[in-house]
Design an enzyme around this catalytic site. Structure first.
Site, PDB file in Angstrom:
ATOM      1  CB  CYS B 169      -1.150  -0.112   1.194  1.00  0.00           C
ATOM      2  SG  CYS B 169      -1.844  -1.588   1.057  1.00  0.00           S
ATOM      3  CG  HIS B 310      -1.873   4.522   5.654  1.00  0.00           C
ATOM      4  ND1 HIS B 310      -1.833   4.154   4.254  1.00  0.00           N
ATOM      5  CD2 HIS B 310      -1.976   3.276   6.305  1.00  0.00           C
ATOM      6  CE1 HIS B 310      -1.926   2.770   4.168  1.00  0.00           C
ATOM      7  NE2 HIS B 310      -2.114   2.344   5.281  1.00  0.00           N
ATOM      8  CD  GLU B 321      -1.548   8.406   8.924  1.00  0.00           C
ATOM      9  OE1 GLU B 321      -2.570   7.625   9.084  1.00  0.00           O
ATOM     10  OE2 GLU B 321      -1.019   8.808   8.017  1.00  0.00           O
ATOM     11  CE  LYS B 342      -5.727   4.539   2.478  1.00  0.00           C
ATOM     12  NZ  LYS B 342      -4.813   5.462   2.438  1.00  0.00           N
ATOM     13  CG  HIS B 347      -6.327   0.873   1.408  1.00  0.00           C
ATOM     14  ND1 HIS B 347      -5.516   1.524   0.588  1.00  0.00           N
ATOM     15  CD2 HIS B 347      -5.614   0.340   2.400  1.00  0.00           C
ATOM     16  CE1 HIS B 347      -4.452   1.098   1.167  1.00  0.00           C
ATOM     17  NE2 HIS B 347      -4.274   0.379   2.029  1.00  0.00           N
ATOM     18  CG  PHE B 407      -0.214  -6.069   4.486  1.00  0.00           C
ATOM     19  CD1 PHE B 407      -0.628  -5.269   5.400  1.00  0.00           C
ATOM     20  CD2 PHE B 407      -0.927  -7.020   3.863  1.00  0.00           C
ATOM     21  CE1 PHE B 407      -2.216  -5.398   5.883  1.00  0.00           C
ATOM     22  CE2 PHE B 407      -2.315  -7.260   4.396  1.00  0.00           C
ATOM     23  CZ  PHE B 407      -2.803  -6.486   5.358  1.00  0.00           C
TER      24      PHE B 407
END
Lengths: 78, 420
Positions: B169, B310, B321, B342, B347, B407
């Site tokens: 991502c 994010h 975050e 998002k 996403h 990830f």
């Protein structure tokens, strides 16, 4: 025009995204219809599926024009 | 030192097949979420996604506009989205007609997180049911991640660096950051950079749901499911689409009188070295990524007005975050706005960082920040931060930062600013 020819042309139009009138029996897949060698592999697979024929690699290599495909199918379909 | 500016934008998103449609829907607080229509998802834990809409939809996408019929048949949707977004960007930049010398110095860096998952899934079934001789001869190059860059370079004759990032991502942000460095390092003058994704297919939804990453509590209210920073958030909503920018060396852009949207001034990268899916519990990777971007930009926290977070709407990630932002920005945290788009488009995985960097650029252009939808009951840890709930907000935006984390514990931060 034979039934085989109709069905072959339909597959060619769908796979190559060319206009139907360009798909004459004399048309060469590579020179006239913008296909590359992988497109021909894919077309041969589609012909095999549509007509229930097996087109071995050595026969597939000789199929250069729309007419070559129609003739091979007419001679070999069950 | 060579400076890098943005001179073209292209978007394919669940809220539009182009930049202006997407942006106006984002500012109007619309949601791109809905029930999955691509396949029957009734046996899945998650029934919802943010799909790119068909051409006849009010804000749909027409693949026939820029992608040849033959290519459309051969490649996975992520490549189609990527080619179109790249085409939009190159048209927007006025670079359709480049001479050969310019094209030698023009390249591509368009990546994807996963690549052609729907096609891998469907051809695996063909192999299983009909045997190897029925597998498409276009199977491999129609699914490979670097084939957006490949296809775009062939279509537009771009003979410079041909690159494709794969960092889950973070892909979209890394793609733009790496491409900007290629221009700085004098490898190229022009780079098409961004990311794309399209994994709304049975194995894609099942895989992310099994990893406990997707929202499953809002199957009957899809538009409510993506709710970053809200107490009731329970996972992300999968989106799809692409974002591509034209990056250009500043003097090159100025010499041809190009419209300049913004300058890419900061790029930071880091690794969590912690866990394959969970973020570092102290947000250490996020902190260091943003810190490096600020340092590279020669900026201090007070120079950043907007952060496109994010913020995926997962229980763990959002607050970590935010904690990293608080630690890095200190007292300046109170002066910036931070939102997660998002909440509107889901996403986009490998496309997210690129799409969201474009939103940062548009926030600077229009001096407005996009909203975080569904932020009805903010989590306790969010007090004192303007998360732009529900409605877009007019405010000065001199510079904006995008965060993207993936990830594997891979982090990227990009800073764009208005050109003086």
């Amino acid at each position: 025009m034979s039934e085989t020819a109709d069905r072959v042309k339909k597959i060619v139009v769908e796979h190559l995204g060319v206009e139907a009138e360009k798909v004459t029996e004399e048309a060469s897949f590579i020179d006239d219809l913008g296909a590359d060698s992988l497109d021909i592999v894919e077309l041969v697979m589609a012909f095999e599926e549509e007509f229930g024929v097996e087109i071995p690699d050595d026969a597939a290599e000789k199929i250069a024009t729309v007419k070559d495909a129609i003739d091979y199918i007419d001679q070999n379909k069950g | 030192m060579r400076r890098v500016v943005v001179t073209g934008l292209g978007l394919v998103t669940p809220l539009g097949g182009d930049v202006e449609t997407t942006w106006s829907n984002i500012l109007a607080a619309k949601s791109g979420a809905g029930k999955i229509t691509r396949f029957d998802a009734s046996d899945q834990k998650c029934h919802i996604a943010c799909e790119v809409k068909p051409a006849d939809h009010e804000y749909g996408f027409d693949p026939g506009k820029r992608v040849d019929h033959k290519v459309q048949r051969q490649v996975d949707p992520f490549i189609i989205y990527g080619i179109d977004a790249a085409g939009q960007a190159i048209e927007d930049a006025g670079l359709l007609e480049m001479d050969e010398a310019t094209r030698f110095r023009a390249g591509c860096s368009i990546g994807s997180g996963i690549g052609g998952l729907p096609g891998i899934e469907s051809e695996s079934l063909v192999l299983h049911e009909k045997g190897p001789s029925r597998v498409s001869p276009h199977f491999v190059h129609g699914r490979l991640i670097n084939l957006i860059s490949g296809q775009v370079s062939i279509k537009y004759g771009l003979m410079g660096p041909n690159h494709a990032v794969v960092t889950a991502c973070s892909t979209g942000a890394h793609s733009i950051g790496d491409a900007a460095r290629m221009i700085k390092d004098d490898d190229a003058d022009v780079m098409l950079a961004g990311g794309a994704e399209a994994t709304i297919c049975p194995i894609g939804i099942a895989g992310f749901a099994q990893a406990r990453a997707l929202s499953t509590a809002f199957n009957d209210q899809p538009e409510k499911a993506s709710r970053p920073y809200d107490k009731d958030r329970d996972g992300f909503v999968m989106g799809e689409g692409a974002g591509v920018v034209v990056l250009e060396e500043y003097e090159h852009a100025k010499a041809r009188g190009a419209k300049i949207y913004a300058e890419v001034v900061g790029y930071g990268l880091s690794g969590d070295a912690y866990h394959v899916t969970a973020p570092h519990p102290e947000g250490s990777g996020a902190f260091r990524s943003m810190e490096m971007a600020l340092k590279k930009a020669g900026m201090t926290p007070g120079d950043i007005d907007y952060i496109n977070a994010h913020g995926t709407s997962t229980p763990l990630g959002d607050e970590l975050e935010l904690g990293a932002v608080r630690r890095l920005f200190g007292n300046e945290t109170a002066n910036l706005s931070m939102s997660s788009t998002k909440s509107a488009i889901g996403h986009l995985l490998g496309g997210a960082g690129a799409v969201e960097t474009i939103f940062c650029i548009l926030a600077i252009r229009d001096q407005i920040v996009p909203p975080t939808l569904n932020l009805d009951n903010p989590s306790e840890g969010t007090t004192g931060v303007d998360l732009v709930p529900h409605k877009a907000k007019k405010r000065p935006v001199r510079a904006a930062l995008n965060n993207s984390f993936g990830f594997g514990g891979t982090n990227a931060s990009l800073i764009v600013k208005a050109v003086d």
